[in-house]
Design an enzyme around this catalytic site. Sequence first.
Site, PDB file in Angstrom:
ATOM      1  N   SER A  53     -10.307  -0.007   6.933  1.00 25.73           N
ATOM      2  CA  SER A  53      -9.689   0.097   5.607  1.00 25.73           C
ATOM      3  C   SER A  53      -9.025  -1.170   5.085  1.00 25.73           C
ATOM      4  O   SER A  53      -8.617  -1.218   3.929  1.00 25.73           O
ATOM      5  CB  SER A  53      -8.658   1.219   5.595  1.00 25.73           C
ATOM      6  OG  SER A  53      -9.307   2.468   5.584  1.00 25.73           O
ATOM      7  N   SER A 110      -9.920   2.284   2.761  1.00 24.43           N
ATOM      8  CA  SER A 110      -8.992   3.033   1.933  1.00 24.43           C
ATOM      9  C   SER A 110      -7.986   2.165   1.183  1.00 24.43           C
ATOM     10  O   SER A 110      -7.390   2.634   0.212  1.00 24.43           O
ATOM     11  CB  SER A 110      -8.211   4.026   2.803  1.00 24.43           C
ATOM     12  OG  SER A 110      -7.366   3.327   3.711  1.00 24.43           O
ATOM     13  N   LYS A 151       0.862  -1.190   0.000  1.00 22.82           N
ATOM     14  CA  LYS A 151       0.000   0.000   0.000  1.00 22.82           C
ATOM     15  C   LYS A 151       0.894   1.234   0.000  1.00 22.82           C
ATOM     16  O   LYS A 151       1.923   1.267   0.683  1.00 22.82           O
ATOM     17  CB  LYS A 151      -0.906  -0.012   1.240  1.00 22.82           C
ATOM     18  CG  LYS A 151      -1.912   1.147   1.284  1.00 22.82           C
ATOM     19  CD  LYS A 151      -2.881   1.018   2.472  1.00 22.82           C
ATOM     20  CE  LYS A 151      -3.900   2.153   2.497  1.00 22.82           C
ATOM     21  NZ  LYS A 151      -4.849   2.037   3.640  1.00 22.82           N
TER      22      LYS A 151
END
Lengths: 482, 104, 497
Positions: free
Chosen positions: C180, C156, C81
């Site tokens: 998330s 997210s 990420k």
Amino acid sequence: MEWEVVIGLETHTQLQTNSKIFSGASVKYGAEPNTQACEVSLALPGVLPVLNKQAVHCAIKFGLAINAHIAPRSVFARKNYFYPDLPKGYQISQFELPVVGKGAITIQVPAAGKQEAYEKVVNITRAHLEEDAGKSVHGAVESMSGIDLNRAGTPLLEIVTEPDMRSAAEAVAYAKKLHELVQWIGICDGNMQEGSFRCDVNVSVRPKGSDKLGTRREIKNLNSFKFMTQAIEYETRWQIETLEDGGKIQQATVLFNPDTGETRAMRSKEEANDYRYFPDPDLLPLIITEADKARVSADMPELPAAMKARLEAQYGLSSYDANSLTSSRDLADYFIATITAGAEAKQTANWVMGSLSAKLNSEDKSISHSPISAEQLAQLLKRISDGTISNNAAKQVFEAMWQGEGEADAIIAAKGLKQESDSGAIEAIIDEVLAANAAMVEEFKAGKEKAFNALVGQAMKASKGKANPAQVNDILKKKLQA
Amino acid sequence: MALSIEDIKKVAHLARIEINENDANATLSKLSGILALIEQMQAVDTSGIEPMSHAQDLSQRLRDDVVTKTNLRDEFQKNAPILGNGSQEPAVAGGLYLVPKVIE
Amino acid sequence: MAKNDLSNGSLKSYADLLQSKQISSVELTQEFLARIHRYNPSINAFIALDEAKTLAQAKAADVRIASGKAAPLTGIPIAQKDIFCAKGWPTTCGSKMLANFVAPYDAHVISQFDAAGAVNLGKTNMDEFAMGSSNETSYFGGVKNPWSFDRVPGGSSGGSAAAVAARLCAAATGTDTGGSIRQPASLCGFTGLKPTYGVVSRFGMIAFASSLDQAGPMAKSAEDCALMMNVMAGFDERDSTSLDRAKEDYCRDLNKPLAGLKIGLPKEFFAEGLSADVGKVIGNSIAEYKKLGAEIIDISLPNTGLSIPVYYVLAPAEASSNLSRYDGVRYGHRADSYTDLMDMYCKSRAQGFGAEVKRRILIGTYVLSAGYYDAYYLKAQQIRRLIAQDFVEAFKQCDVIMGPAAPSTAFKAGEKVDDPVAMYLQDIYTISTNLAGLPGMSVPAGFANSNDGKALPVGLQIIGNYFDEARMLNVAHQYQQVTDWHNQAPSLPEGNA
């Protein structure tokens, strides 16, 4: 109307550590810009703070030194505001729960004019740990400021007083006492030029007798005691004049300009700040146990007040002498080292505070940079006590030692300053003097005391000053009475 | 506690985010919705409850006072922003980060 | 395993292939890079690739494997990420603010994968500064849900989610501040774990809300997550909130039988707001657990309904402060033209941050500002304790808590983007565990048909007590032994073949 000035101080003392309060970057002074700004100092994305153990120890030491409450649990908070020298956009400080709570410092306010010297207790509200900001450098590039973050994250202990002081003299006496204390306990190097000890002074005035506080203005970043006196005196006068002219005092942050001797409000602080303090989620509560305090306490030097009492009791020094000798750790250490090396206490006190201090002052040197070490001084003083040299000769030896000519004994020998203490030799000299000055002997015997002194003088002269005066006295007295 | 346009402007200034009149109005309506959601909290009696700042009830660990960082200025300054106002140069000079003049 | 379905393998199967030299890390990496080239242009899961760096790591892994010093993940390509700083890699956090930022140091998570010999396949798309539940707030554009390209992958960690679901990586990392990892895991049909707060170091992970942020694995199965946890978890002295605990093997309990397991079902998780089809899928999975010998206990988390209001005070408050460092002085976006310092700050931040980030900064600034602190921030912290205490009570009655991970299946792109409050409700079942600091995971539990007839994944949430990750992984793994939801992969429209 008679006015009273009310003063409180906030002092930022830079703690003596190797690394920053929340990172392993060096805090050494004077490095090239941003060469000591690590990723944490720069607030790069993703970095986190970890608290420096030594900074916490320094705070505990200070708390112990002023008999303060040391919080078993204190909390780091974020003080949010934007400034280019504040890389995170917040300063990590302590707000609601500081590490050091209420304490007190006794100050000695020196005599001035008709006012005699007096003691006063200044109450400490709190002391908290926080990080320093970086520096803005002006003038390197036109119309721009340069940001150097080497200092960002340097550990500070902010020490806050109650508004207990009533004159510039009291404020300066407090600041000096605090300056001595933080150096004494080894938490701050006290270097004011390098910004290791900076004072913010809150000043307000009120009609004498009133118990309500006036609106205060805060003089920022005073880094010399002389400027502090000037700034407070100017600010006090300005506030009184403003009020007497029917004006009002607006709360403000002001800067002192040493060139003009005036204070002026800072433009950048015009707007009311809203710092939005909240507990820093990156740092957990700081827990200090009794055991932690005991460990730090065991590591503490004898405090000045305790040492002063001991010098009076153990060595019979006057309160004045003991106070002076404990005015700084270096001075006290020097004194103790001198007597430990065998010199007599009262004599040491006289020399350290007399000839040595005068000489240091005249050359603007600190005791830690004295060209004459405690051990060297002790040797000199022992030679006075044991009659090897006279006080007069000692002054010559002292000068020579100051110039780096060597140890006392070597100088005495080289300069031939040793007193004549051989009673046989002195007797021979006296016999000659008596024979040559029969008239004086007669005068003495007729009751003229002065004649005795004249005879001593003749004997000393005949010995070229080397005879031990005490011995000359004794022998002469015996011969005349014989 | 109803939000006003003045609140939005004040908060935007505190947060150093430029906001024009249109944005302020749009933001007002969105933030008012969020605040209405938040207001549900006010129904709860929280007297005497210790606030919870951290996920665990632990104390701060301390770091030994050792210098571990070296000078990486050049590396870090590769990320310096572009100066702007007509210059495409990085906003650094002589090792310093450059900003518009700071007035004290 | 046949090479043609290589992308659908488990981490263990890759390790076996690599260590028995049936395939090299370079070959495995190239396989995934080829899939990325083919599908990423439409899915937009990756926002930074650096094949030279990636293949160099793969080559080094092959050397390590040849020398017999391979660790379980050596040579396996992992997507990271873009919230993790990785030295020499662009690290943007999905923001224009950091569009040109190249991290000069490694996050703890990145160094852990490097030390394990894993291969960094690239940086994945995400909601800007992790603020969002649909990946639509990313400066680099939205991410397609591989199950239905007109839908969001959740957020997210939307890029990592789509990458795992579309089999563009062997596994990925995510972070979870309010859901998330788990909400996108539910929406994209894979297994994701948010560990106990403090188990994975936050050093080098760009902060959103520091007291809630926690990194975790996003992978096909519970077993894969356990292997990932063995790499990611562990004490790090650079993070003051990192927990100094003995290293544990998260695979140790995978094969324990579940007989006698007490599963708590909080009534609040099955009330109004949960879509009926999702509720049905969750019900089926609970029935499966009964078959495995688990006992079902009705519990209550009475304050859970307050978790969204509390979260939307605390997270924005922390974020408003965490994001103050983006001021255009030392790195990041600086406005092209400005008149003075104040103008530079206000313009740089107005231009560098997107709408949702700005909204949260403003809310956070507001709730911390003079006069409002007690009514909002302090109150939220007090209710946070009540929420955490609910769980303490609940875990006196059960071993794990189960419920939905998200209230619905994947919604359409653009559907909620203008309605922040509707978007925030996506995290209604996940936020309370972040507030309490507890571990939570989402496990594929089946599919529900959308109104246009598409089968969309549903995730079962498993919440454990503090440090109970090994047990949660065991609970999920046993379920995955009797179901194959986790092995389902979407059929992707032909990309740039």
